[in-house]
Design an enzyme around this catalytic site. Structure first.
Site, PDB file in Angstrom:
ATOM      1  CB  ILE A  67      -0.974   0.035   1.195  1.00 60.01           C
ATOM      2  CG1 ILE A  67      -0.229  -0.100   2.530  1.00 60.01           C
ATOM      3  CG2 ILE A  67      -2.052  -1.012   1.053  1.00 60.01           C
ATOM      4  CD1 ILE A  67      -1.081   0.155   3.743  1.00 60.01           C
ATOM      5  CB  ALA A  87      -2.874  -3.375   4.061  1.00 58.87           C
ATOM      6  CE1 TYR A 154      -1.364  -1.887  14.453  1.00 62.41           C
ATOM      7  CE2 TYR A 154      -2.480  -1.858  16.579  1.00 62.41           C
ATOM      8  CZ  TYR A 154      -2.487  -2.150  15.226  1.00 62.41           C
ATOM      9  OH  TYR A 154      -3.606  -2.679  14.646  1.00 62.41           O
ATOM     10  N   GLY A 279       4.337  -2.021  26.154  1.00 58.02           N
ATOM     11  CA  GLY A 279       3.413  -1.454  25.182  1.00 58.02           C
ATOM     12  C   GLY A 279       2.001  -1.993  25.245  1.00 58.02           C
TER      13      GLY A 279
END
Length: 328
Positions: A67, A87, A154, A279
């Protein structure tokens, strides 16, 4: 309809592509086939969707590419009506160790896709986001107005992608929706998750290992419910420009999850504990009232029922899915 599923060889994307093909749609899948986990699982997703297409009215085309590649993205988007953007560089811990890759894929890739969708005048872009955007809870359950203070690269990348998706709706009139998934699980899921680790260890007579003290809670969402809410967005123009939680509305401690799975397989096993992982959010819990109001979302599979279904599926598919079997 002709539909693009980015990340369509992955877990959620593979289930979406399979279901859309079974519904009679023409599907294009864009995926890099990067071995973030065993490629055999992704190849199985592709094969299942291809088989579904061969036996029905829909068609299936697989395109290997990223992408972040503007030429490839422009080409695959140019003649589709809907885009389901799954994605991403997944994984909280992977983002902690390699934030640059997460940023490039999840933010720049989303921007590249939105530009192509705007030029092609697609009917809707459905963006897969994550409960990781919330971070530390100020209150529970999370509603969509809860502050977004992620505790990992993320989560930060998913917040940024959401804003791009929203802006393309507000500024350019591109119909978009972002779905905040709450820990999706089910058949063919990524094998390095708590569900798969617990099941695999128990099936091999090993104690399930919890990272942390087990009091952390998760709102796990069965993949069947996630597929359903995405399907609904093909037939309604409600929720354009919105962000919607997609969860089970329930939650379970990791300790209780390990015990549910352990008791299904071998109640004699002891639970083991190890250091918490960096995390990871302490708690997740979804308020889905907005999705219920706007598009009629109703989760149908409880965490306990979904865990039992997953154990049954795992047993039937252990020969090709289980990491310990594949390494033997």
């Amino acid at each position: 309809m002709k539909i693009l599923v980015t990340g369509g060889a992955g877990f959620i994307g593979g289930h979406l592509a399979e279901q859309f093909v079974r519904d009679g749609h023409d599907i294009v899948v864009l995926d890099t086939l990067v071995p973030f986990y065993d490629l055999g699982i992704k190849e199985r997703n592709v094969e299942i969707a291809r088989t579904a297409a061969a036996g029905g009215d829909g068609t299936y085309e697989f395109v290997e590419g990223s992408i972040t590649d503007a030429d490839v993205v422009e080409d695959v988007v140019s003649d589709v009506e809907f885009v389901f953007h799954q994605a991403a560089q997944a994984g909280v811990r992977a983002s902690v160790s390699n934030p640059e890759k997460t940023t490039r894929t999840n933010i720049e890739g989303t921007f590249t896709l939105l530009e192509a969708a705007r030029d092609a005048d697609v009917k809707r872009v459905v963006n897969a986001s994550s409960s990781s955007v919330y971070g530390k809870p100020e209150y529970l359950p999370y509603d969509e107005d809860h502050p977004t203070t992620p505790v990992s690269p993320y989560g930060a990348s998913k917040v940024a992608a959401e804003h791009y998706v929203r802006v393309y709706n507000e500024v350019y009139g591109l119909p978009t929706v972002s779905l905040r998934y709450f820990t999706v699980y089910g058949p063919r899921m990524r094998p390095n998750m708590a569900f798969t680790n617990f099941v695999s260890r128990c099936l091999h007579g090993e104690s399930p290992v919890i990272y942390g003290d087990g009091t952390q809670t998760r709102d796990f969402t069965y993949v069947e419910d996630v597929v359903g809410v995405n399907r609904d967005l093909l037939s309604t123009d409600a929720a354009d420009g919105e962000v919607l939680n997609v969860g089970s509305t329930g939650r379970i401690t990791i300790d209780d999850l390990a015990r549910v799975i352990r008791d299904e397989i071998d109640p004699s096993l002891e639970i083991e504990y190890d250091d918490p992982r960096e995390g990871d959010a302490k708690h997740t819990h979804s308020d889905v009232s907005k999705a219920r109001e706007l598009i009629g979302y109703e989760p149908s599979v409880s965490i306990e029922e979904g865990a039992k279904r997953f154990v049954d599926w795992y047993r039937e598919n252990e020969d090709w899915y289980d990491p310990l079997v594949r390494r033997s």
